[in-house]
Design a protein around this motif. Sequence first.
Motif, PDB file in Angstrom:
ATOM      1  N   GLY A   3     -56.907 -76.206 118.040  1.00  0.00           N
ATOM      2  CA  GLY A   3     -55.577 -76.791 117.313  1.00  0.00           C
ATOM      3  C   GLY A   3     -55.200 -75.834 116.245  1.00  0.00           C
ATOM      4  N   ILE A   4     -55.996 -75.763 115.278  1.00  0.00           N
ATOM      5  CA  ILE A   4     -55.750 -74.912 114.085  1.00  0.00           C
ATOM      6  C   ILE A   4     -55.253 -73.489 114.521  1.00  0.00           C
ATOM      7  CG2 ILE A   4     -56.813 -73.737 112.027  1.00  0.00           C
ATOM      8  CD1 ILE A   4     -56.223 -77.045 111.875  1.00  0.00           C
ATOM      9  N   ILE A   5     -55.995 -72.641 115.407  1.00  0.00           N
ATOM     10  CA  ILE A   5     -55.768 -71.475 115.939  1.00  0.00           C
ATOM     11  C   ILE A   5     -54.023 -71.360 116.490  1.00  0.00           C
ATOM     12  CG2 ILE A   5     -56.267 -69.590 117.573  1.00  0.00           C
ATOM     13  CD1 ILE A   5     -59.185 -70.280 116.929  1.00  0.00           C
ATOM     14  N   LEU A   9     -50.787 -69.548 114.941  1.00  0.00           N
ATOM     15  CA  LEU A   9     -50.148 -68.599 115.635  1.00  0.00           C
ATOM     16  C   LEU A   9     -48.774 -69.005 115.720  1.00  0.00           C
ATOM     17  CD1 LEU A   9     -52.692 -68.084 118.871  1.00  0.00           C
ATOM     18  CD2 LEU A   9     -51.880 -66.238 117.011  1.00  0.00           C
ATOM     19  N   GLY A  10     -48.414 -70.414 116.111  1.00  0.00           N
ATOM     20  CA  GLY A  10     -47.062 -71.056 116.110  1.00  0.00           C
ATOM     21  C   GLY A  10     -46.291 -70.860 114.761  1.00  0.00           C
ATOM     22  N   GLY A  11     -46.985 -71.026 113.323  1.00  0.00           N
ATOM     23  CA  GLY A  11     -46.417 -70.628 112.333  1.00  0.00           C
ATOM     24  C   GLY A  11     -46.180 -69.232 111.940  1.00  0.00           C
ATOM     25  N   SER A  12     -46.904 -68.440 112.393  1.00  0.00           N
ATOM     26  CA  SER A  12     -46.765 -66.963 112.439  1.00  0.00           C
ATOM     27  C   SER A  12     -45.523 -66.645 113.398  1.00  0.00           C
ATOM     28  CB  SER A  12     -48.037 -66.172 112.743  1.00  0.00           C
ATOM     29  OG  SER A  12     -49.190 -66.244 111.800  1.00  0.00           O
ATOM     30  N   PHE A  13     -45.384 -67.188 114.615  1.00  0.00           N
ATOM     31  CA  PHE A  13     -44.289 -66.633 115.412  1.00  0.00           C
ATOM     32  C   PHE A  13     -43.109 -67.142 114.883  1.00  0.00           C
ATOM     33  CE2 PHE A  13     -47.659 -66.474 118.992  1.00  0.00           C
ATOM     34  CZ  PHE A  13     -47.929 -64.989 118.701  1.00  0.00           C
TER      35      PHE A  13
END
Length: 141
Positions: A3-5, A9-13
């Motif tokens: 979930g953290i990964i 990734l979501g935050g980066s995108f």
Amino acid sequence: MKGIIFALLGGSFITLQGVVNARISQDIGVFQAITITQLTGFILAFSIFAVVRDGHYSDLQKVKWPYLFGGAFGLLIIFNEVTAIQTIGVTLTISVLLIAQIVMAFIVDATGLFGLRKLKLHGWQFVGIGMMILGVIIIQL
């Protein structure tokens, strides 16, 4: 850990999408950029769905009708994020965006919006939000 990964990734995108949309909108306009973003997102999602098939459209009738308009939030997100990036820059935009997300998450948790389970909020969580706001102020100095 998984979930953290995905959250990282979501935050980066989210940041990358905001920057790209701001750049596109400078050339062709905000709503044209939103249209391209939503269209390319739809094409990619539909392509993945065609291969993965993790659900059935026949189950669509189980979804409460107001939730079917969730995609409209995408338009509002992109418009506001692009406008903010062009006005105050990427760092401040994303910082404020994250604080707004957490505050809204607190509201959803505390009230049980959308049929979610209500969660009790604690004082230390509000201290954390205050520290985040202070951090944004420090970043801007």
